[in-house]
Design a protein around this motif. Structure first.
Motif, PDB file in Angstrom:
ATOM      1  N   ILE A   1      50.917  41.855  47.093  1.00 44.01           N
ATOM      2  CA  ILE A   1      50.063  41.475  48.224  1.00 44.01           C
ATOM      3  C   ILE A   1      48.623  41.366  47.722  1.00 44.01           C
ATOM      4  CG2 ILE A   1      49.234  42.165  50.501  1.00 44.01           C
ATOM      5  CD1 ILE A   1      51.879  43.707  50.823  1.00 44.01           C
ATOM      6  N   PRO A   2      47.960  40.234  47.978  1.00 47.03           N
ATOM      7  CA  PRO A   2      46.580  40.094  47.497  1.00 47.03           C
ATOM      8  C   PRO A   2      45.620  41.008  48.254  1.00 47.03           C
ATOM      9  CG  PRO A   2      47.162  38.250  48.900  1.00 47.03           C
ATOM     10  CD  PRO A   2      48.414  39.070  48.712  1.00 47.03           C
TER      11      PRO A   2
ATOM     12  N   LEU B   1      42.024  41.817  50.122  1.00 42.72           N
ATOM     13  CA  LEU B   1      41.232  41.001  51.037  1.00 42.72           C
ATOM     14  C   LEU B   1      40.283  40.091  50.274  1.00 42.72           C
ATOM     15  CD1 LEU B   1      40.266  43.383  53.973  1.00 42.72           C
ATOM     16  CD2 LEU B   1      41.732  41.382  54.072  1.00 42.72           C
TER      17      LEU B   1
ATOM     18  N   LYS C   1      40.612  38.840  47.238  1.00 40.69           N
ATOM     19  CA  LYS C   1      41.360  37.728  46.637  1.00 40.69           C
ATOM     20  C   LYS C   1      41.778  36.721  47.699  1.00 40.69           C
ATOM     21  CE  LYS C   1      43.202  40.243  42.685  1.00 40.69           C
ATOM     22  NZ  LYS C   1      44.416  40.799  42.067  1.00 40.69           N
ATOM     23  N   TYR C   2      42.222  37.205  48.842  1.00 39.63           N
ATOM     24  CA  TYR C   2      42.651  36.311  49.915  1.00 39.63           C
ATOM     25  C   TYR C   2      41.497  35.416  50.384  1.00 39.63           C
ATOM     26  CZ  TYR C   2      44.050  34.617  54.492  1.00 39.63           C
ATOM     27  OH  TYR C   2      44.304  33.805  55.565  1.00 39.63           O
ATOM     28  N   TYR C   3      40.352  35.997  50.632  1.00 41.85           N
ATOM     29  CA  TYR C   3      39.243  35.230  51.185  1.00 41.85           C
ATOM     30  C   TYR C   3      38.505  34.394  50.145  1.00 41.85           C
ATOM     31  CZ  TYR C   3      40.033  37.386  55.647  1.00 41.85           C
ATOM     32  OH  TYR C   3      40.614  37.768  56.827  1.00 41.85           O
TER      33      TYR C   3
ATOM     34  N   GLU D   1      40.247  32.915  47.482  1.00 42.46           N
ATOM     35  CA  GLU D   1      41.225  32.038  46.835  1.00 42.46           C
ATOM     36  C   GLU D   1      40.754  30.577  46.925  1.00 42.46           C
ATOM     37  OE1 GLU D   1      45.980  31.932  46.961  1.00 42.46           O
ATOM     38  OE2 GLU D   1      45.010  31.623  48.902  1.00 42.46           O
TER      39      GLU D   1
ATOM     40  N   LYS E   1      38.422  31.094  56.787  1.00 41.23           N
ATOM     41  CA  LYS E   1      39.667  31.777  57.157  1.00 41.23           C
ATOM     42  C   LYS E   1      39.351  32.818  58.224  1.00 41.23           C
ATOM     43  CE  LYS E   1      41.624  31.201  52.561  1.00 41.23           C
ATOM     44  NZ  LYS E   1      42.131  31.870  51.371  1.00 41.23           N
TER      45      LYS E   1
END
Length: 68
Positions: free
Chosen positions: A4-5, A7, A9-11, A13, A32
């Motif tokens: 699971i990435p 936060l 990494k998610y925002y 990416e 996002k």
């Protein structure tokens, strides 16, 4: 275990191309949706050598925003 990435990494990416935006009913970070969970730290009540520890504990508790 599923990878699971974080936060961050998610925002970020695909690169950072937008900051925090406010809309009437939501916030966007890097285009996002983001829900802000804020915790408070009264830095003047905590010795500076414990600041990192307290910030890490806020993060571990699921907060992604800090109010000072």
């Amino acid at each position: 275990m599923e990878n699971i990435p974080t936060l961050y990494k998610y925002y970020t990416e695909g690169g950072i191309y937008a900051g925090l935006e406010t809309l009437p009913d939501t916030f966007l970070l890097n285009k996002k949706n983001i829900t802000l969970f804020s915790g408070a730290i009264h830095y003047f009540r905590v010795h500076p050598k414990y600041w990192r520890d307290r910030l890490r504990k806020l993060r571990a508790a699921g907060f992604n925003t800090v109010e000072t």
